[in-house]
Design a protein around this motif. Structure first.
Motif, PDB file in Angstrom:
ATOM      1  N   PRO A   1       0.832  -1.196   0.000  1.00 34.58           N
ATOM      2  CA  PRO A   1       0.000   0.000   0.000  1.00 34.58           C
ATOM      3  C   PRO A   1       0.879   1.263   0.000  1.00 34.58           C
ATOM      4  CG  PRO A   1       0.122  -0.869   2.199  1.00 34.58           C
ATOM      5  CD  PRO A   1       0.841  -1.866   1.317  1.00 34.58           C
ATOM      6  N   VAL A   2       0.258   2.406  -0.209  1.00 36.19           N
ATOM      7  CA  VAL A   2       1.014   3.663  -0.242  1.00 36.19           C
ATOM      8  C   VAL A   2       0.384   4.683   0.693  1.00 36.19           C
ATOM      9  CG1 VAL A   2       2.014   3.423  -2.530  1.00 36.19           C
ATOM     10  CG2 VAL A   2      -0.274   4.390  -2.297  1.00 36.19           C
ATOM     11  N   LEU A   3       1.251   5.462   1.336  1.00 31.96           N
ATOM     12  CA  LEU A   3       0.802   6.579   2.156  1.00 31.96           C
ATOM     13  C   LEU A   3       1.550   7.814   1.682  1.00 31.96           C
ATOM     14  CD1 LEU A   3      -0.846   7.341   4.883  1.00 31.96           C
ATOM     15  CD2 LEU A   3       1.449   7.614   5.792  1.00 31.96           C
ATOM     16  N   LEU A   4       0.812   8.852   1.316  1.00 28.99           N
ATOM     17  CA  LEU A   4       1.393  10.099   0.839  1.00 28.99           C
ATOM     18  C   LEU A   4       1.265  11.173   1.908  1.00 28.99           C
ATOM     19  CD1 LEU A   4       2.351  12.146  -1.406  1.00 28.99           C
ATOM     20  CD2 LEU A   4      -0.081  12.360  -2.027  1.00 28.99           C
TER      21      LEU A   4
ATOM     22  N   VAL B   1      -1.204  17.648   4.215  1.00 24.98           N
ATOM     23  CA  VAL B   1      -2.326  16.852   3.711  1.00 24.98           C
ATOM     24  C   VAL B   1      -1.748  15.553   3.162  1.00 24.98           C
ATOM     25  CG1 VAL B   1      -3.664  18.922   3.168  1.00 24.98           C
ATOM     26  CG2 VAL B   1      -2.261  17.857   1.388  1.00 24.98           C
ATOM     27  N   GLY B   2      -2.625  14.628   2.785  1.00 24.31           N
ATOM     28  CA  GLY B   2      -2.111  13.383   2.233  1.00 24.31           C
ATOM     29  C   GLY B   2      -3.201  12.381   1.972  1.00 24.31           C
ATOM     30  N   GLY B   3      -2.771  11.151   1.718  1.00 22.10           N
ATOM     31  CA  GLY B   3      -3.730  10.095   1.422  1.00 22.10           C
ATOM     32  C   GLY B   3      -3.118   8.722   1.602  1.00 22.10           C
ATOM     33  N   TYR B   4      -3.999   7.727   1.750  1.00 24.26           N
ATOM     34  CA  TYR B   4      -3.606   6.325   1.876  1.00 24.26           C
ATOM     35  C   TYR B   4      -4.386   5.512   0.851  1.00 24.26           C
ATOM     36  CZ  TYR B   4      -3.783   1.487   3.479  1.00 24.26           C
ATOM     37  OH  TYR B   4      -3.740   0.114   3.521  1.00 24.26           O
ATOM     38  N   SER B   5      -3.751   4.503   0.270  1.00 26.50           N
ATOM     39  CA  SER B   5      -4.448   3.583  -0.632  1.00 26.50           C
ATOM     40  C   SER B   5      -3.864   2.189  -0.494  1.00 26.50           C
ATOM     41  CB  SER B   5      -4.324   4.050  -2.091  1.00 26.50           C
ATOM     42  OG  SER B   5      -4.807   3.060  -2.975  1.00 26.50           O
TER      43      SER B   5
ATOM     44  N   ARG C   1      -9.590  -0.042  -0.378  1.00 27.50           N
ATOM     45  CA  ARG C   1      -9.602   0.874   0.768  1.00 27.50           C
ATOM     46  C   ARG C   1      -8.658   2.031   0.499  1.00 27.50           C
ATOM     47  NH1 ARG C   1      -7.516   1.137   6.173  1.00 27.50           N
ATOM     48  NH2 ARG C   1      -9.060   2.162   7.485  1.00 27.50           N
ATOM     49  N   ALA C   2      -9.158   3.234   0.724  1.00 22.70           N
ATOM     50  CA  ALA C   2      -8.342   4.435   0.558  1.00 22.70           C
ATOM     51  C   ALA C   2      -9.016   5.596   1.283  1.00 22.70           C
ATOM     52  CB  ALA C   2      -8.156   4.776  -0.923  1.00 22.70           C
ATOM     53  N   PHE C   3      -8.236   6.608   1.620  1.00 19.48           N
ATOM     54  CA  PHE C   3      -8.795   7.829   2.205  1.00 19.48           C
ATOM     55  C   PHE C   3      -7.816   8.973   1.998  1.00 19.48           C
ATOM     56  CE2 PHE C   3      -6.700   5.508   5.686  1.00 19.48           C
ATOM     57  CZ  PHE C   3      -5.821   6.464   6.185  1.00 19.48           C
ATOM     58  N   LEU C   4      -8.332  10.176   2.058  1.00 20.53           N
ATOM     59  CA  LEU C   4      -7.526  11.390   2.049  1.00 20.53           C
ATOM     60  C   LEU C   4      -7.638  12.051   3.415  1.00 20.53           C
ATOM     61  CD1 LEU C   4      -8.420  12.864  -1.461  1.00 20.53           C
ATOM     62  CD2 LEU C   4      -6.260  11.809  -0.779  1.00 20.53           C
ATOM     63  N   PHE C   5      -6.689  12.899   3.752  1.00 15.98           N
ATOM     64  CA  PHE C   5      -6.734  13.522   5.068  1.00 15.98           C
ATOM     65  C   PHE C   5      -6.048  14.884   5.058  1.00 15.98           C
ATOM     66  CE2 PHE C   5      -3.049  10.653   4.975  1.00 15.98           C
ATOM     67  CZ  PHE C   5      -2.017  11.507   5.324  1.00 15.98           C
ATOM     68  N   ALA C   6      -6.391  15.681   6.048  1.00 17.98           N
ATOM     69  CA  ALA C   6      -5.720  16.947   6.330  1.00 17.98           C
ATOM     70  C   ALA C   6      -5.366  16.936   7.814  1.00 17.98           C
ATOM     71  CB  ALA C   6      -6.628  18.130   6.011  1.00 17.98           C
ATOM     72  N   LEU C   7      -4.084  17.152   8.127  1.00 18.95           N
ATOM     73  CA  LEU C   7      -3.641  17.135   9.521  1.00 18.95           C
ATOM     74  C   LEU C   7      -3.835  18.517  10.134  1.00 18.95           C
ATOM     75  CD1 LEU C   7      -0.481  14.871   9.271  1.00 18.95           C
ATOM     76  CD2 LEU C   7      -2.864  14.240   9.724  1.00 18.95           C
ATOM     77  N   SER C   8      -5.095  18.895  10.208  1.00 22.21           N
ATOM     78  CA  SER C   8      -5.497  20.174  10.778  1.00 22.21           C
ATOM     79  C   SER C   8      -5.871  19.954  12.236  1.00 22.21           C
ATOM     80  CB  SER C   8      -6.687  20.731   9.987  1.00 22.21           C
ATOM     81  OG  SER C   8      -7.674  19.726   9.828  1.00 22.21           O
ATOM     82  N   GLU C   9      -6.419  20.963  12.869  1.00 24.32           N
ATOM     83  CA  GLU C   9      -6.919  20.823  14.245  1.00 24.32           C
ATOM     84  C   GLU C   9      -8.419  21.075  14.237  1.00 24.32           C
ATOM     85  OE1 GLU C   9      -5.507  19.660  16.734  1.00 24.32           O
ATOM     86  OE2 GLU C   9      -3.371  19.779  16.272  1.00 24.32           O
ATOM     87  N   PRO C  10      -9.273  20.059  14.364  1.00 26.55           N
ATOM     88  CA  PRO C  10      -8.875  18.655  14.493  1.00 26.55           C
ATOM     89  C   PRO C  10      -8.529  18.051  13.135  1.00 26.55           C
ATOM     90  CG  PRO C  10     -11.249  18.839  14.500  1.00 26.55           C
ATOM     91  CD  PRO C  10     -10.737  20.243  14.423  1.00 26.55           C
TER      92      PRO C  10
END
Length: 390
Positions: free
Chosen positions: A271-274, A284-288, A305-314
Protein backbone atom coordinates in the motif's frame (compact mmCIF):
# COMPACT_ATOMS: atom_id res chain seq x y z
CA UNK A 1 38.19 37.18 15.72
CA UNK A 2 39.47 35.47 18.88
CA UNK A 3 36.63 32.92 18.90
CA UNK A 4 37.84 31.32 15.63
CA UNK A 5 40.58 28.66 15.78
CA UNK A 6 43.70 29.49 13.72
CA UNK A 7 43.44 26.21 11.78
CA UNK A 8 39.85 27.00 10.81
CA UNK A 9 40.90 30.41 9.54
CA UNK A 10 43.78 28.87 7.57
CA UNK A 11 41.33 26.47 5.88
CA UNK A 12 39.00 29.40 5.19
CA UNK A 13 41.80 31.34 3.43
CA UNK A 14 42.65 28.18 1.48
CA UNK A 15 39.03 27.96 0.34
CA UNK A 16 38.99 31.64 -0.74
CA UNK A 17 42.01 31.07 -2.99
CA UNK A 18 41.28 27.55 -4.31
CA UNK A 19 37.52 27.01 -3.98
CA UNK A 20 38.29 23.68 -2.29
CA UNK A 21 38.02 22.54 1.29
CA UNK A 22 38.49 19.29 3.22
CA UNK A 23 36.64 19.46 6.53
CA UNK A 24 36.32 17.09 9.46
CA UNK A 25 32.83 16.78 10.98
CA UNK A 26 34.11 18.49 14.13
CA UNK A 27 35.09 21.61 12.20
CA UNK A 28 32.04 22.12 10.04
CA UNK A 29 30.06 24.31 12.45
CA UNK A 30 32.97 26.61 13.23
CA UNK A 31 33.60 27.02 9.50
CA UNK A 32 29.90 27.69 8.92
CA UNK A 33 29.97 30.39 11.62
CA UNK A 34 33.06 32.01 10.09
CA UNK A 35 31.54 31.90 6.59
CA UNK A 36 28.31 33.46 7.89
CA UNK A 37 30.25 36.20 9.74
CA UNK A 38 32.24 37.11 6.62
CA UNK A 39 29.36 36.78 4.16
CA UNK A 40 30.77 33.88 2.11
CA UNK A 41 27.37 32.42 1.32
CA UNK A 42 28.47 29.54 -0.92
CA UNK A 43 30.78 28.20 1.82
CA UNK A 44 28.10 28.59 4.50
CA UNK A 45 25.66 26.73 2.22
CA UNK A 46 28.22 23.98 1.55
CA UNK A 47 28.69 23.47 5.30
CA UNK A 48 24.92 23.24 5.70
CA UNK A 49 24.69 20.65 2.92
CA UNK A 50 27.52 18.68 4.50
CA UNK A 51 25.73 18.40 7.83
CA UNK A 52 22.46 17.43 6.17
CA UNK A 53 24.07 14.71 4.07
CA UNK A 54 26.26 13.21 6.80
CA UNK A 55 23.80 13.18 9.69
CA UNK A 56 23.56 9.54 10.78
CA UNK A 57 23.16 7.37 13.86
CA UNK A 58 26.95 7.31 14.27
CA UNK A 59 27.53 11.04 13.74
CA UNK A 60 24.42 12.68 15.23
CA UNK A 61 25.58 12.90 18.86
CA UNK A 62 29.04 14.14 17.85
CA UNK A 63 27.53 16.82 15.63
CA UNK A 64 25.09 17.85 18.38
CA UNK A 65 27.95 18.31 20.87
CA UNK A 66 29.94 20.43 18.42
CA UNK A 67 26.89 22.47 17.36
CA UNK A 68 26.09 23.30 21.00
CA UNK A 69 29.69 24.29 21.70
CA UNK A 70 29.76 26.61 18.67
CA UNK A 71 26.29 28.00 19.47
CA UNK A 72 27.51 29.26 22.85
CA UNK A 73 30.45 31.17 21.34
CA UNK A 74 30.30 34.75 20.02
CA UNK A 75 28.75 34.75 16.56
CA UNK A 76 27.62 31.14 16.89
CA UNK A 77 23.87 31.63 16.56
CA UNK A 78 23.97 30.30 12.98
CA UNK A 79 24.46 26.81 14.46
CA UNK A 80 21.07 26.83 16.22
CA UNK A 81 19.10 25.34 13.33
CA UNK A 82 21.59 22.48 13.08
CA UNK A 83 21.42 21.93 16.80
CA UNK A 84 17.64 21.51 16.51
CA UNK A 85 18.06 19.28 13.47
CA UNK A 86 20.46 17.02 15.38
CA UNK A 87 18.07 16.84 18.34
CA UNK A 88 15.18 15.95 16.00
CA UNK A 89 17.25 13.25 14.27
CA UNK A 90 18.42 11.72 17.57
CA UNK A 91 14.84 11.86 18.89
CA UNK A 92 13.52 9.98 15.85
CA UNK A 93 16.34 7.42 15.98
CA UNK A 94 16.85 7.34 19.74
CA UNK A 95 16.90 3.56 20.16
CA UNK A 96 20.01 3.33 17.94
CA UNK A 97 21.71 6.63 18.80
CA UNK A 98 21.84 5.91 22.55
CA UNK A 99 23.91 2.77 21.87
CA UNK A 100 26.79 4.76 20.40
CA UNK A 101 29.92 5.82 22.24
CA UNK A 102 29.25 9.37 21.08
CA UNK A 103 26.06 9.38 23.17
CA UNK A 104 27.97 8.31 26.29
CA UNK A 105 30.42 11.15 25.68
CA UNK A 106 27.83 13.89 25.25
CA UNK A 107 28.32 17.03 27.35
CA UNK A 108 25.87 17.35 30.23
CA UNK A 109 24.01 20.27 28.59
CA UNK A 110 23.48 18.29 25.37
CA UNK A 111 22.16 15.26 27.27
CA UNK A 112 19.74 17.45 29.23
CA UNK A 113 18.44 18.94 25.98
CA UNK A 114 17.74 15.43 24.68
CA UNK A 115 16.08 13.93 27.75
CA UNK A 116 13.94 17.06 28.20
CA UNK A 117 12.42 16.59 24.75
CA UNK A 118 8.87 15.32 24.30
CA UNK A 119 10.03 13.78 21.02
CA UNK A 120 12.70 11.42 22.31
CA UNK A 121 11.36 8.12 21.02
CA UNK A 122 12.04 5.98 24.08
CA UNK A 123 9.97 4.51 26.88
CA UNK A 124 10.81 6.24 30.15
CA UNK A 125 12.54 3.14 31.52
CA UNK A 126 14.99 3.39 28.61
CA UNK A 127 15.51 7.11 29.21
CA UNK A 128 16.53 6.25 32.77
CA UNK A 129 18.86 3.44 31.65
CA UNK A 130 20.54 5.75 29.12
CA UNK A 131 21.04 8.47 31.72
CA UNK A 132 22.48 5.94 34.16
CA UNK A 133 24.86 4.56 31.52
CA UNK A 134 26.03 8.10 30.75
CA UNK A 135 26.56 8.89 34.46
CA UNK A 136 28.49 5.64 35.02
CA UNK A 137 30.73 6.48 32.06
CA UNK A 138 31.39 9.93 33.52
CA UNK A 139 32.08 8.46 36.95
CA UNK A 140 34.33 5.70 35.62
CA UNK A 141 32.13 3.01 37.15
CA UNK A 142 31.55 -0.28 35.33
CA UNK A 143 30.00 -2.49 38.04
CA UNK A 144 26.23 -3.14 38.35
CA UNK A 145 24.46 -1.07 41.02
CA UNK A 146 24.47 -3.86 43.63
CA UNK A 147 28.29 -4.00 43.57
CA UNK A 148 29.01 -0.29 43.93
CA UNK A 149 31.15 0.95 46.77
CA UNK A 150 29.81 3.98 48.64
CA UNK A 151 32.44 6.13 46.94
CA UNK A 152 31.35 4.86 43.48
CA UNK A 153 27.70 5.47 44.37
CA UNK A 154 28.51 9.05 45.34
CA UNK A 155 30.32 9.65 42.03
CA UNK A 156 27.47 8.25 39.92
CA UNK A 157 24.84 10.20 41.89
CA UNK A 158 26.88 13.38 41.46
CA UNK A 159 26.60 13.04 37.66
CA UNK A 160 22.96 11.92 37.78
CA UNK A 161 21.81 14.80 40.01
CA UNK A 162 21.37 17.48 37.28
CA UNK A 163 19.51 14.97 35.08
CA UNK A 164 16.93 13.74 37.59
CA UNK A 165 14.45 16.60 37.15
CA UNK A 166 14.37 15.91 33.40
CA UNK A 167 13.67 12.17 33.70
CA UNK A 168 9.94 11.53 34.13
CA UNK A 169 10.38 9.16 37.03
CA UNK A 170 6.64 9.04 37.72
CA UNK A 171 6.16 7.28 34.37
CA UNK A 172 8.56 4.45 35.11
CA UNK A 173 6.81 1.16 35.79
CA UNK A 174 6.77 0.34 39.53
CA UNK A 175 8.81 -2.88 39.39
CA UNK A 176 11.53 -1.20 37.29
CA UNK A 177 11.52 1.78 39.66
CA UNK A 178 11.95 -0.50 42.68
CA UNK A 179 14.56 -2.80 41.14
CA UNK A 180 16.64 -0.42 39.00
CA UNK A 181 16.06 3.20 39.99
CA UNK A 182 15.72 3.44 43.78
CA UNK A 183 18.74 1.20 44.55
CA UNK A 184 21.06 3.78 42.96
CA UNK A 185 20.25 6.23 45.75
CA UNK A 186 19.84 9.00 43.14
CA UNK A 187 16.10 9.52 43.56
CA UNK A 188 15.16 12.47 45.79
CA UNK A 189 12.93 11.41 48.67
CA UNK A 190 10.19 13.83 47.57
CA UNK A 191 9.95 12.07 44.20
CA UNK A 192 9.43 8.68 45.80
CA UNK A 193 6.76 10.16 48.06
CA UNK A 194 5.12 11.80 45.06
CA UNK A 195 4.78 8.40 43.35
CA UNK A 196 2.87 7.00 46.32
CA UNK A 197 0.74 10.15 46.65
CA UNK A 198 -0.26 10.10 42.99
CA UNK A 199 -1.09 6.43 43.10
CA UNK A 200 -3.31 6.96 46.13
CA UNK A 201 -5.09 10.09 44.90
CA UNK A 202 -5.18 9.33 41.14
CA UNK A 203 -3.68 12.79 40.64
CA UNK A 204 -4.21 14.76 37.45
CA UNK A 205 -1.40 14.39 34.88
CA UNK A 206 1.21 17.13 34.42
CA UNK A 207 4.39 17.44 32.35
CA UNK A 208 6.21 14.86 34.48
CA UNK A 209 3.51 12.27 33.77
CA UNK A 210 3.00 13.16 30.10
CA UNK A 211 4.42 10.30 27.98
CA UNK A 212 6.95 11.11 25.30
CA UNK A 213 6.54 9.91 21.74
CA UNK A 214 7.64 6.41 22.72
CA UNK A 215 7.74 4.84 19.25
CA UNK A 216 8.64 6.50 15.96
CA UNK A 217 6.42 4.67 13.46
CA UNK A 218 7.43 6.86 10.50
CA UNK A 219 11.22 6.59 10.75
CA UNK A 220 12.98 9.02 8.45
CA UNK A 221 10.03 11.36 7.95
CA UNK A 222 10.93 15.04 7.74
CA UNK A 223 7.21 15.91 7.91
CA UNK A 224 5.80 13.79 10.78
CA UNK A 225 8.29 14.67 13.49
CA UNK A 226 8.58 17.10 16.41
CA UNK A 227 5.31 19.06 16.68
CA UNK A 228 3.65 16.82 14.06
CA UNK A 229 4.63 13.56 15.81
CA UNK A 230 1.25 13.14 17.51
CA UNK A 231 -0.34 12.65 14.08
CA UNK A 232 1.56 9.37 13.63
CA UNK A 233 -0.88 7.48 15.84
CA UNK A 234 -3.84 9.33 14.29
CA UNK A 235 -2.89 8.08 10.81
CA UNK A 236 -2.24 4.55 12.06
CA UNK A 237 -5.64 4.45 13.76
CA UNK A 238 -7.24 5.55 10.48
CA UNK A 239 -5.40 2.70 8.75
CA UNK A 240 -6.70 0.27 11.39
CA UNK A 241 -3.26 -0.80 12.66
CA UNK A 242 -2.32 1.35 15.69
CA UNK A 243 1.27 0.02 16.03
CA UNK A 244 2.07 -0.20 12.29
CA UNK A 245 5.59 0.88 11.30
CA UNK A 246 6.29 2.42 7.90
CA UNK A 247 9.20 2.41 5.47
CA UNK A 248 10.16 5.61 3.64
CA UNK A 249 10.15 4.96 -0.12
CA UNK A 250 10.51 8.46 -1.54
CA UNK A 251 11.12 12.04 -0.44
CA UNK A 252 10.90 14.77 -3.06
CA UNK A 253 13.52 17.01 -1.43
CA UNK A 254 15.98 14.08 -1.53
CA UNK A 255 15.09 12.20 -4.72
CA UNK A 256 13.75 15.06 -6.85
CA UNK A 257 10.43 16.80 -7.50
CA UNK A 258 10.02 15.63 -11.11
CA UNK A 259 7.34 13.16 -12.19
CA UNK A 260 10.11 10.85 -13.43
CA UNK A 261 11.77 10.77 -10.00
CA UNK A 262 8.44 9.96 -8.33
CA UNK A 263 7.53 7.14 -10.73
CA UNK A 264 11.02 5.59 -10.69
CA UNK A 265 10.80 5.10 -6.92
CA UNK A 266 7.09 4.56 -6.30
CA UNK A 267 5.45 2.68 -9.20
CA UNK A 268 4.33 -0.82 -8.31
CA UNK A 269 4.54 -0.32 -4.54
CA UNK A 270 1.51 -0.92 -2.33
CA UNK A 271 0.00 0.00 0.00
CA UNK A 272 1.01 3.66 -0.24
CA UNK A 273 0.80 6.58 2.16
CA UNK A 274 1.39 10.10 0.84
CA UNK A 275 2.37 13.02 3.09
CA UNK A 276 2.44 16.49 1.51
CA UNK A 277 3.77 19.59 3.26
CA UNK A 278 2.51 22.73 1.55
CA UNK A 279 4.53 25.93 1.34
CA UNK A 280 2.11 27.52 3.85
CA UNK A 281 2.90 24.79 6.39
CA UNK A 282 -0.27 22.71 6.05
CA UNK A 283 0.08 18.91 5.83
CA UNK A 284 -2.33 16.85 3.71
CA UNK A 285 -2.11 13.38 2.23
CA UNK A 286 -3.73 10.10 1.42
CA UNK A 287 -3.61 6.32 1.88
CA UNK A 288 -4.45 3.58 -0.63
CA UNK A 289 -4.28 -0.20 -0.41
CA UNK A 290 -3.37 -0.15 -4.13
CA UNK A 291 -0.37 1.58 -5.68
CA UNK A 292 0.42 3.55 -8.82
CA UNK A 293 1.11 1.82 -12.12
CA UNK A 294 0.06 1.94 -15.79
CA UNK A 295 -3.10 0.14 -16.85
CA UNK A 296 -6.79 0.67 -16.30
CA UNK A 297 -9.20 2.90 -18.20
CA UNK A 298 -7.99 6.48 -18.29
CA UNK A 299 -5.08 5.60 -16.02
CA UNK A 300 -7.35 5.05 -13.00
CA UNK A 301 -6.43 2.50 -10.34
CA UNK A 302 -9.10 0.92 -8.16
CA UNK A 303 -8.61 0.14 -4.48
CA UNK A 304 -10.62 -1.64 -1.85
CA UNK A 305 -9.60 0.87 0.77
CA UNK A 306 -8.34 4.44 0.56
CA UNK A 307 -8.80 7.83 2.20
CA UNK A 308 -7.53 11.39 2.05
CA UNK A 309 -6.73 13.52 5.07
CA UNK A 310 -5.72 16.95 6.33
CA UNK A 311 -3.64 17.13 9.52
CA UNK A 312 -5.50 20.17 10.78
CA UNK A 313 -6.92 20.82 14.25
CA UNK A 314 -8.88 18.66 14.49
CA UNK A 315 -7.46 16.28 11.86
CA UNK A 316 -9.95 15.44 9.08
CA UNK A 317 -10.29 12.12 7.20
CA UNK A 318 -12.23 11.69 3.93
CA UNK A 319 -12.96 8.04 2.96
CA UNK A 320 -13.03 6.78 -0.63
CA UNK A 321 -16.53 6.89 -2.17
CA UNK A 322 -15.76 5.69 -5.71
CA UNK A 323 -13.50 2.62 -5.56
CA UNK A 324 -12.65 2.50 -9.30
CA UNK A 325 -11.08 5.97 -9.02
CA UNK A 326 -8.91 5.57 -5.91
CA UNK A 327 -5.72 6.62 -7.72
CA UNK A 328 -4.77 7.98 -11.12
CA UNK A 329 -1.56 7.14 -13.00
CA UNK A 330 -0.02 9.71 -15.35
CA UNK A 331 3.66 9.46 -16.38
CA UNK A 332 4.03 13.26 -16.54
CA UNK A 333 2.55 13.95 -13.09
CA UNK A 334 3.32 13.18 -9.47
CA UNK A 335 0.94 11.28 -7.16
CA UNK A 336 -2.78 11.64 -7.96
CA UNK A 337 -5.74 10.51 -5.82
CA UNK A 338 -9.28 10.36 -7.25
CA UNK A 339 -10.85 11.31 -10.56
CA UNK A 340 -10.66 14.90 -11.49
CA UNK A 341 -8.53 14.98 -9.17
CA UNK A 342 -9.22 14.93 -5.45
CA UNK A 343 -5.52 15.46 -4.73
CA UNK A 344 -3.11 16.26 -7.58
CA UNK A 345 0.64 16.80 -7.12
CA UNK A 346 2.26 18.25 -10.22
CA UNK A 347 5.72 17.55 -11.58
CA UNK A 348 8.21 20.03 -10.07
CA UNK A 349 5.52 20.98 -7.54
CA UNK A 350 8.02 23.02 -5.51
CA UNK A 351 8.44 25.61 -8.27
CA UNK A 352 4.84 25.98 -9.51
CA UNK A 353 1.33 26.19 -8.06
CA UNK A 354 -0.26 23.63 -10.42
CA UNK A 355 -0.97 21.19 -7.57
CA UNK A 356 -4.53 21.27 -6.24
CA UNK A 357 -7.24 19.48 -4.24
CA UNK A 358 -10.87 19.10 -5.36
CA UNK A 359 -12.82 16.52 -3.34
CA UNK A 360 -15.53 14.46 -5.02
CA UNK A 361 -14.27 10.84 -5.30
CA UNK A 362 -13.49 11.07 -1.58
CA UNK A 363 -15.38 12.56 1.37
CA UNK A 364 -19.04 13.20 1.93
CA UNK A 365 -21.56 15.87 0.84
CA UNK A 366 -20.54 18.21 3.65
CA UNK A 367 -16.79 17.80 3.04
CA UNK A 368 -14.82 20.93 2.11
CA UNK A 369 -14.11 21.58 -1.56
CA UNK A 370 -10.38 21.21 -0.96
CA UNK A 371 -8.06 19.54 1.55
CA UNK A 372 -6.04 22.74 1.75
CA UNK A 373 -7.03 26.28 2.61
CA UNK A 374 -6.40 27.29 -1.02
CA UNK A 375 -7.49 25.38 -4.14
CA UNK A 376 -4.06 25.59 -5.83
CA UNK A 377 -0.84 25.37 -3.86
CA UNK A 378 2.93 25.02 -4.01
CA UNK A 379 4.53 22.02 -2.28
CA UNK A 380 7.45 22.37 0.11
CA UNK A 381 8.08 18.61 0.27
CA UNK A 382 6.28 15.28 -0.03
CA UNK A 383 6.99 11.73 1.10
CA UNK A 384 5.73 8.26 0.14
CA UNK A 385 5.67 5.43 2.68
CA UNK A 386 4.68 1.78 2.56
CA UNK A 387 4.36 -0.83 5.32
CA UNK A 388 7.72 -1.66 6.85
CA UNK A 389 7.37 -5.42 6.32
CA UNK A 390 6.93 -4.95 2.56
Amino acid sequence: MPHIQPETFRLFIQYVYTGKLLLQDSGVFEMMTLAADLGVEDLRSACEDHVTSTLSVDSACTLLAVAMEIHDRPGGKSASSFMERCIAFIGDNAADCVKTNAFLNLPKEALIKLISSDFLCLEEEEVWRCALAWAKQRAGVTQPTAHWTEEERARVCHHLAPLMQHIRLLLIESSVFAEEVEPTGAVPMEVSLERYRRAALHAQPDHNTQPRLAVNMFAGSAILHQDKSAFQSVINNWCGTPKQSWRLVFRASTHGYSAQAFHSHCDGISPVLLLVQLSRGEVVGGYSSAGWGPGGAGGYVSAERAFLFALSEPPARHPLLKKPFALCYHPDCGPIFGAGADLFISSNCNTNCDSYSNLHSYGDPIAPASLASEYNFTVLDYEIFTYKHQ
